[in-house]
Design a protein around this motif. Structure first.
Motif, PDB file in Angstrom:
ATOM      1  N   LYS A 182       0.833  -1.211   0.000  1.00  0.00           N
ATOM      2  CA  LYS A 182       0.000   0.000   0.000  1.00  0.00           C
ATOM      3  C   LYS A 182       0.867   1.260   0.000  1.00  0.00           C
ATOM      4  O   LYS A 182       0.605   2.221  -0.745  1.00  0.00           O
ATOM      5  CB  LYS A 182      -0.921  -0.020   1.220  1.00  0.00           C
ATOM      6  N   ASP A 183       1.918   1.254   0.827  1.00  0.00           N
ATOM      7  CA  ASP A 183       2.811   2.423   0.871  1.00  0.00           C
ATOM      8  C   ASP A 183       3.471   2.670  -0.479  1.00  0.00           C
ATOM      9  O   ASP A 183       3.613   3.818  -0.917  1.00  0.00           O
ATOM     10  CB  ASP A 183       3.876   2.230   1.940  1.00  0.00           C
ATOM     11  N   ASN A 229       1.270   0.271  -8.499  1.00  0.00           N
ATOM     12  CA  ASN A 229      -0.179   0.337  -8.678  1.00  0.00           C
ATOM     13  C   ASN A 229      -0.676  -0.671  -9.702  1.00  0.00           C
ATOM     14  O   ASN A 229      -1.853  -1.038  -9.707  1.00  0.00           O
ATOM     15  CB  ASN A 229      -0.587   1.750  -9.093  1.00  0.00           C
ATOM     16  N   GLN A 233       6.181   3.890  -8.657  1.00  0.00           N
ATOM     17  CA  GLN A 233       4.838   3.970  -8.099  1.00  0.00           C
ATOM     18  C   GLN A 233       3.789   3.456  -9.083  1.00  0.00           C
ATOM     19  O   GLN A 233       2.844   2.753  -8.702  1.00  0.00           O
ATOM     20  CB  GLN A 233       4.513   5.412  -7.698  1.00  0.00           C
ATOM     21  N   ARG A 237       2.274   1.882  -3.367  1.00  0.00           N
ATOM     22  CA  ARG A 237       1.255   2.363  -4.304  1.00  0.00           C
ATOM     23  C   ARG A 237       0.922   3.833  -4.081  1.00  0.00           C
ATOM     24  O   ARG A 237       0.664   4.564  -5.033  1.00  0.00           O
ATOM     25  CB  ARG A 237      -0.034   1.536  -4.171  1.00  0.00           C
ATOM     26  N   GLU A 238       0.954   4.266  -2.827  1.00  0.00           N
ATOM     27  CA  GLU A 238       0.422   5.589  -2.497  1.00  0.00           C
ATOM     28  C   GLU A 238       1.484   6.663  -2.325  1.00  0.00           C
ATOM     29  O   GLU A 238       1.176   7.850  -2.446  1.00  0.00           O
ATOM     30  CB  GLU A 238      -0.422   5.481  -1.223  1.00  0.00           C
ATOM     31  N   GLU A 239       2.722   6.269  -2.006  1.00  0.00           N
ATOM     32  CA  GLU A 239       3.753   7.272  -1.714  1.00  0.00           C
ATOM     33  C   GLU A 239       4.971   7.080  -2.625  1.00  0.00           C
ATOM     34  O   GLU A 239       5.390   5.952  -2.878  1.00  0.00           O
ATOM     35  CB  GLU A 239       4.193   7.166  -0.253  1.00  0.00           C
TER      36      GLU A 239
END
Length: 426
Positions: A342-343, A412, A408, A345-347
């Motif tokens: 998740k990290d 994703n 990133q 994908r998002e940051e």
């Protein structure tokens, strides 16, 4: 004069200009291609004969592995003891290995003994007899080893995750049972040996300080064998992954650890995402300073080690996360793996961490270019996968120039929990 009060200039590994030393190629009289790297400072060499004889081609489980293992256990004129004593006498080492698509015979020796070993290797390729008593010993040993290994959760997890990802009938997903060894017959091994070794397809990789007569001696022995004279039929194995994604298996009621595997199908080296994903994988779980290590080992203390990697398959492959954690924290470990996905994908990864990963990867390649054995290993990996030196230089370029934004985007695309098969064996 060296000024020891002044620190030397430090350069990032990404500033180095990497070069892959070229190989020499020639073709023996029977069409066998030879790829050789003549280099090094020690009077030693390696010779690897790679056959299209892996379990990809077998019609019955374990035929390929048994045929490869017992090729050194007796010929028409030499017993297994005599074969082993021949190589031991000269301080040489002859090994063999069986993989998915390929199987090999590998010689390491002092260069001056090279010509002495070639006739014996040629004899193994044409005159192996697969004695029944050697086969009986092999079956007994492998069944005993399997019995011991099946008590280990890590071993069971490795078998099952491959089945889930590729299918139980696919060469990448099939695994051995006691009954498979019972079913092995001497005639089956002899038939497989004749088709895929004596009359099979072979490629040779050599490295080290090669003798001046290396090509002539190789052609005089291996070049006169009936190799590469028949076409190996193309065999297709469709991937049939499991429908269910989550599994919890009870294997050892007294065990204190759980073996964890997360895996998703992934394209092979010819896919445009394969090389950039290697960078993302390294950041995620591909080295000791990775996100998974920092979180699950260093911060949480759930495991001694956790790794992610792309399986080294030719046809298709998988992206795998592998670890063993305390039985009581196995589920929490999986949660943290997904949190790291998740990290990513998002940051955006910061530049300092990205540079660390790039330096690590370039440093790894530098290690792979140190010495002729490593260099031929790099070439072997390219050649067997149908790639050339441009693939190597493209990979280096991607490592040096890939951006945080590109990583990133890849995260994703691939790092979603629902894409992964999830297995815990306790």
């Amino acid at each position: 004069m060296l000024n020891r009060l002044q620190a030397p200039i430090i350069k990032d590994a990404t500033e180095f200009d990497l070069k892959l030393k070229a190989y020499d190629k020639y073709v023996l009289d029977n069409g066998v291609e030879v790829y050789a790297v003549n280099a090094g400072t020690q009077e030693v060499l390696s010779l690897e004969l790679v056959f299209s004889a892996g379990n990809w081609f077998e019609q019955q489980n374990n035929i390929a592995a048994a045929t490869n293992y017992l090729i050194k256990n007796g010929t028409k004129s030499k017993t297994a003891f005599q074969l082993n004593e021949h190589f031991d006498y000269y301080g040489s080492h002859l090994s063999r290995g069986c993989y998915n698509e390929t199987a090999n015979i590998v010689l390491h020796c002092i260069d001056r003994h090279f010509a002495t070993h070639l006739p014996v290797i040629a004899e193994m390729i044409t005159d192996a007899i697969y004695p029944q008593h050697e086969l009986d010993i092999y079956k007994q040993n492998m069944q005993q080893r399997l019995t011991v290994n099946l008590k280990k959760c890590d071993f069971v997890a490795g078998r099952l995750i491959d089945e889930y990802v590729f299918g139980k009938d696919h060469p990448y997903g099939v695994y051995s049972n006691k009954e498979d060894y019972d079913a092995l017959q001497q005639e089956q091994l002899q038939d497989y040996y004749k088709k895929y070794y004596t009359e099979g397809k072979c490629i040779i990789f050599a490295a080290g300080l090669l003798p001046a007569n290396f090509q002539q001696e190789l052609n005089r022995t291996i070049g006169q064998l009936p190799l590469n004279q028949k076409e190996i039929p193309t065999i297709l194995h469709p991937v049939t992954p499991a429908v269910e994604k989550k599994y919890r298996i009870a294997n050892d009621p007294n065990g204190v650890q759980g073996a964890i595997r997360l895996a998703q199908p992934f394209p092979n080296r010819h896919h445009p995402d394969f090389q950039p994903v290697q960078v993302l994988n390294t950041l995620f779980g591909g080295f000791f300073g990775s996100r998974l290590m920092s979180n699950i080992r260093e911060d949480k203390g759930y495991t001694y080690g956790i790794h992610s990697y792309i399986l080294n398959h030719i046809s298709t492959t998988a992206w795998m996360v592998s670890t063993e954690a305390g039985r009581d924290v196995s589920e929490a470990t999986i949660t943290e793996i997904y949190n790291e996905m998740k990290d990513l994908r998002e940051e955006l990864v910061d530049e300092e961490e990205l540079q660390l990963v790039k330096n690590y990867l370039i440093g790894t390649i530098l290690g792979d270019l140190d010495g002729p054995f490593h260099i031929i290993g790099r070439w072997k990996n390219l050649i067997l996968n149908g790639l050339d030196e441009q693939y190597f230089y493209k990979s280096v370029n991607i490592i040096k120039n890939i951006s945080a934004k590109e990583l990133q985007e890849l995260a994703n695309k691939y790092l979603h929990p629902e894409k992964f098969y999830e297995l815990v064996v306790v």
